[in-house]
Design an enzyme around this catalytic site. Structure first.
Site, PDB file in Angstrom:
ATOM      1  N   GLU A  48      -3.899   5.168   5.970  1.00 28.23           N
ATOM      2  CA  GLU A  48      -3.723   5.196   7.435  1.00 28.23           C
ATOM      3  C   GLU A  48      -2.377   5.837   7.674  1.00 28.23           C
ATOM      4  O   GLU A  48      -1.326   5.242   7.409  1.00 28.23           O
ATOM      5  CB  GLU A  48      -3.761   3.784   7.998  1.00 28.23           C
ATOM      6  CG  GLU A  48      -5.162   3.229   8.003  1.00 28.23           C
ATOM      7  CD  GLU A  48      -5.275   1.866   8.654  1.00 28.23           C
ATOM      8  OE1 GLU A  48      -4.285   1.364   9.209  1.00 28.23           O
ATOM      9  OE2 GLU A  48      -6.366   1.295   8.588  1.00 28.23           O
ATOM     10  N   CYS A  73       1.388   4.318  15.460  1.00 26.86           N
ATOM     11  CA  CYS A  73       0.614   5.460  14.956  1.00 26.86           C
ATOM     12  C   CYS A  73      -0.349   5.993  15.999  1.00 26.86           C
ATOM     13  O   CYS A  73      -0.626   7.185  16.048  1.00 26.86           O
ATOM     14  CB  CYS A  73      -0.143   5.057  13.698  1.00 26.86           C
ATOM     15  SG  CYS A  73      -1.197   3.628  13.961  1.00 26.86           S
TER      16      CYS A  73
HETATM   17  P1  NAD Z   1       6.707   5.587   4.904  1.00 23.90           P
HETATM   18  O1  NAD Z   1       5.580   6.425   4.421  1.00 23.90           O
HETATM   19  O2  NAD Z   1       8.075   6.125   4.809  1.00 23.90           O
HETATM   20  O3  NAD Z   1       6.732   4.181   4.156  1.00 23.90           O
HETATM   21  C1  NAD Z   1       5.611   3.325   4.147  1.00 23.90           C
HETATM   22  C2  NAD Z   1       5.662   2.477   2.892  1.00 23.90           C
HETATM   23  O4  NAD Z   1       5.489   3.318   1.765  1.00 23.90           O
HETATM   24  C3  NAD Z   1       6.974   1.731   2.681  1.00 23.90           C
HETATM   25  O5  NAD Z   1       6.692   0.441   2.183  1.00 23.90           O
HETATM   26  C4  NAD Z   1       7.667   2.577   1.623  1.00 23.90           C
HETATM   27  O6  NAD Z   1       8.585   1.856   0.837  1.00 23.90           O
HETATM   28  C5  NAD Z   1       6.486   3.035   0.794  1.00 23.90           C
HETATM   29  N1  NAD Z   1       6.699   4.246  -0.009  1.00 23.90           N
HETATM   30  C6  NAD Z   1       7.539   5.267   0.240  1.00 23.90           C
HETATM   31  N2  NAD Z   1       7.457   6.184  -0.754  1.00 23.90           N
HETATM   32  C7  NAD Z   1       6.524   5.733  -1.635  1.00 23.90           C
HETATM   33  C8  NAD Z   1       6.006   6.229  -2.858  1.00 23.90           C
HETATM   34  N3  NAD Z   1       6.404   7.387  -3.374  1.00 23.90           N
HETATM   35  N4  NAD Z   1       5.068   5.505  -3.500  1.00 23.90           N
HETATM   36  C9  NAD Z   1       4.626   4.338  -2.984  1.00 23.90           C
HETATM   37  N5  NAD Z   1       5.109   3.801  -1.846  1.00 23.90           N
HETATM   38  C10 NAD Z   1       6.047   4.497  -1.163  1.00 23.90           C
HETATM   39  O7  NAD Z   1       6.325   5.218   6.417  1.00 23.90           O
HETATM   40  P2  NAD Z   1       7.223   4.441   7.476  1.00 23.90           P
HETATM   41  O8  NAD Z   1       8.285   5.371   7.946  1.00 23.90           O
HETATM   42  O9  NAD Z   1       7.576   3.105   6.933  1.00 23.90           O
HETATM   43  O10 NAD Z   1       6.148   4.185   8.650  1.00 23.90           O
HETATM   44  C11 NAD Z   1       5.918   5.044   9.703  1.00 23.90           C
HETATM   45  C12 NAD Z   1       4.673   5.883   9.458  1.00 23.90           C
HETATM   46  O11 NAD Z   1       3.528   5.040   9.322  1.00 23.90           O
HETATM   47  C13 NAD Z   1       4.341   6.814  10.616  1.00 23.90           C
HETATM   48  O12 NAD Z   1       3.985   8.082  10.122  1.00 23.90           O
HETATM   49  C14 NAD Z   1       3.131   6.148  11.265  1.00 23.90           C
HETATM   50  O13 NAD Z   1       2.296   7.012  12.005  1.00 23.90           O
HETATM   51  C15 NAD Z   1       2.443   5.575  10.084  1.00 23.90           C
HETATM   52  N6  NAD Z   1       1.502   4.519  10.505  1.00 23.90           N
HETATM   53  C16 NAD Z   1       0.159   4.798  10.495  1.00 23.90           C
HETATM   54  C17 NAD Z   1      -0.762   3.834  10.943  1.00 23.90           C
HETATM   55  C18 NAD Z   1      -2.246   4.133  10.983  1.00 23.90           C
HETATM   56  O14 NAD Z   1      -3.020   3.199  11.146  1.00 23.90           O
HETATM   57  N7  NAD Z   1      -2.676   5.372  10.843  1.00 23.90           N
HETATM   58  C19 NAD Z   1      -0.304   2.587  11.368  1.00 23.90           C
HETATM   59  C20 NAD Z   1       1.077   2.344  11.353  1.00 23.90           C
HETATM   60  C21 NAD Z   1       1.962   3.316  10.910  1.00 23.90           C
END
Ligand code: NAD
Length: 503
Positions: free
Chosen positions: A265, A299
């Site tokens: 997501e 999101c």
């Molecule tokens: P992010 O991708 O930076 O981080 C999300 C998670 O992934 C964190 O726990 C982070 O530590 C982890 N992560 C980062 N690098 C990783 C790697 N290489 N391997 C495994 N895990 C890793 O996202 P964010 O900035 O925390 O959240 C915002 C984003 O989330 C926005 O783009 C938003 O649109 C999206 N989002 C999407 C939905 C949906 O349902 N489509 C819902 C909520 C948020």
């Protein structure tokens, strides 16, 4: 609702439980990171340290994955009825601590109490919904053919990794974890490093409700070590991920060697299409709500406002008027609509788009500034007008209270602009012409369309995006399709004769 002062006092009291640090939770034990290192989580309200957090790394993830692996045979063998009972108790536990969860979520993320007051209850609803579905999780189909009957049954896939972002972390964690547990999977959860508090409460509530030790494990840490190890771990069979599109792409690469199943997501740049025949007052309320509530850190936010040319100026004035009347302030103040953004790094990103918009020739019709009299990451609700779809502010996910308004000529033009974007999570349509709504909804490249409404969730309906917004769907039975494997068992009818090869 409690007063601002009361909320501050209560939040401080609840936060005190983390004086010794936010711990990992592995095999039923609250514990520091194995190497006893910590990282600091910052308050988005005043940028002071909020809590020290166990800095889990590969070894902690390995310990958690082993625990989830050991617990899998017991948890997956339990009947759906038994799981249903425990998951309802988890929901009871969440409801009992709803105020604590709401206040901690506000101070950890900067989200306003106006919206977070319901966050815990929505989390409890997720548990109740999937608790009841646990009973049928294994059900399959009977498929008849000449001389045979095929019977399908679903099985939990195994221990799964759940990786969540910092926006509304409590609700999102329950949304991923409740169906996984209902399906019979065990869990290793890696929450976002910017907002670790409520994940820690959630696993404790679950165990107090009777969830066996090891079924749900929590490791705090960074994406590039703890998160990466989780996606590569051979005992982890699938990764449920919510976060940025580029992180999803990294996870797909990291999981390739172990053939990890992944559900993504991801980001969005969701269009709201407003036609001249719409109820403009309602449309303006919804457009403002979908970008300015939850700090725009959502999101499904409607971050591209596409307006029919003939009403463009009128409608933009209606939205800008609403933006100018929104209260930005402390998240625990019950009157606040927009609280501080999560972190200075994110604030810098959001503010950079104010310059990008100006450089590209857009007009700032509302906001466009940091709120300098407040010490945290506060920005004004902002509206860019005179924009076109090639501008960065029309194409990139800003993830703040920032809306870009673009005019369109006719239905075809509206669809072309809406689809000219890498993302495809949601779309919103405002028109009183049902035929037009259907025709446009049918052609929009998005996983979810809301007609004459803001985003309103219905748990049995599918949730997810297309293009760079995701892979897979959550909700209803779709969640089980991800967390479970389907087996087909074929019975030959009496009289079936296999081919004879020997003479
Ligand atoms: P992010 O991708 O930076 O981080 C999300 C998670 O992934 C964190 O726990 C982070 O530590 C982890 N992560 C980062 N690098 C990783 C790697 N290489 N391997 C495994 N895990 C890793 O996202 P964010 O900035 O925390 O959240 C915002 C984003 O989330 C926005 O783009 C938003 O649109 C999206 N989002 C999407 C939905 C949906 O349902 N489509 C819902 C909520 C948020």
């Amino acid at each position: 609702m409690s007063s601002f002062a009361q909320n501050q006092q209560d939040a401080a009291q609840y936060l005190a439980q983390f004086d010794g640090g936010v711990l990992n939770h592995i095999d039923g034990q609250q514990q520091a990171a194995l190497d006893n290192t910590w990282f600091e989580s910052l308050s988005p309200i005043n940028l002071k340290p909020l809590a020290k957090v166990a800095h889990g790394k590969a070894a902690d993830i390995d310990l958690a994955a082993q625990a989830a692996h050991r617990a899998f045979s017991t948890w997956s063998a339990m009947s759906g009825k038994q799981r249903q009972k425990i998951l309802h108790k988890v929901a009871d536990g969440i409801e009992a601590r709803a105020q604590e969860i709401a206040l901690l979520e506000c101070i950890d993320t900067g989200q306003a109490i106006k919206f977070m007051a319901k966050a815990a209850l929505r989390g409890a609803e997720n548990f109740r919904f999937f608790a009841d579905k646990a009973v049928q999780a294994q059900d399959g189909q009977s498929l008849y053919a000449a001389g045979q009957v095929n019977v399908t049954k679903r099985y939990p896939i195994g221990p799964v990794g759940v990786i969540t972002p910092w926006n509304t972390p409590f609700m999102l964690s329950t949304w991923k974890i409740a169906p996984a547990l209902a399906a019979g999977c065990t869990i290793v959860h890696k929450p976002a490093e910017f907002s670790p508090l409520t994940a820690s409460l959630l696993v404790q509530i679950a165990e107090e409700a009777g969830l066996p030790k090891g079924v749900w494990n929590l490791v705090n840490g960074m994406g590039e070590d703890a998160g990466k190890t989780l996606t590569e771990h051979p005992l982890i069979k699938a990764i449920a991920f919510v976060g940025e599109s580029r992180t999803g792409s990294l996870i797909q690469k990291q999981g390739a060697d172990t053939l990890k199943r992944a559900h993504f997501e991801l980001g969005g740049k969701n269009p709201v299409l407003v036609f001249a025949d719409a109820d403009l007052d309602k449309a303006a309320d919804a457009a403002a709500f979908m970008i300015y509530s939850l700090n725009g850190e959502r999101c499904t936010s409607s971050s591209r406002l596409l307006v029919e040319e003939s009403i463009y100026d009128t409608f933009c004035a209606m939205v800008s008027d609403r933006a100018n009347r929104i209260k930005v302030g402390h998240p625990l103040d019950p009157n606040t609509v927009i609280g501080p953004l999560i972190h200075p790094e994110h604030e810098t990103k959001v503010l950079s788009y104010f310059e990008a918009a100006k450089a590209d020739g857009a007009t700032i019709a509302a906001g466009g500034n940091k709120v300098s009299e407040l010490s945290g990451c506060y920005v004004e609700p902002t509206l860019f007008t005179q924009a076109h779809n090639k501008m960065r502010v029309a194409q990139e996910e800003i993830f703040g209270p920032v809306l870009t308004a673009i005019p369109f000529k006719d239905d075809a033009d509206a669809i072309a602009i809406a689809n000219d974007c890498q993302y495809g999570l949601a779309g919103y349509l405002w028109s009183q012409n049902v035929e037009r709504c259907w025709a446009i909804a049918d052609q929009l490249e998005a996983g979810m369309i809301w007609i004459n409404s803001e985003n309103s969730r219905h748990l049995p309906a599918p949730f997810g995006g297309v293009k760079a917004s995701g892979i897979g769907r959550d909700g209803g039975d779709w969640s089980f399709e991800f967390y479970m494997e389907t087996k087909n068992i074929c019975f030959a009818m009496a009289g079936h004769q296999p081919p004879k090869l020997a003479k």
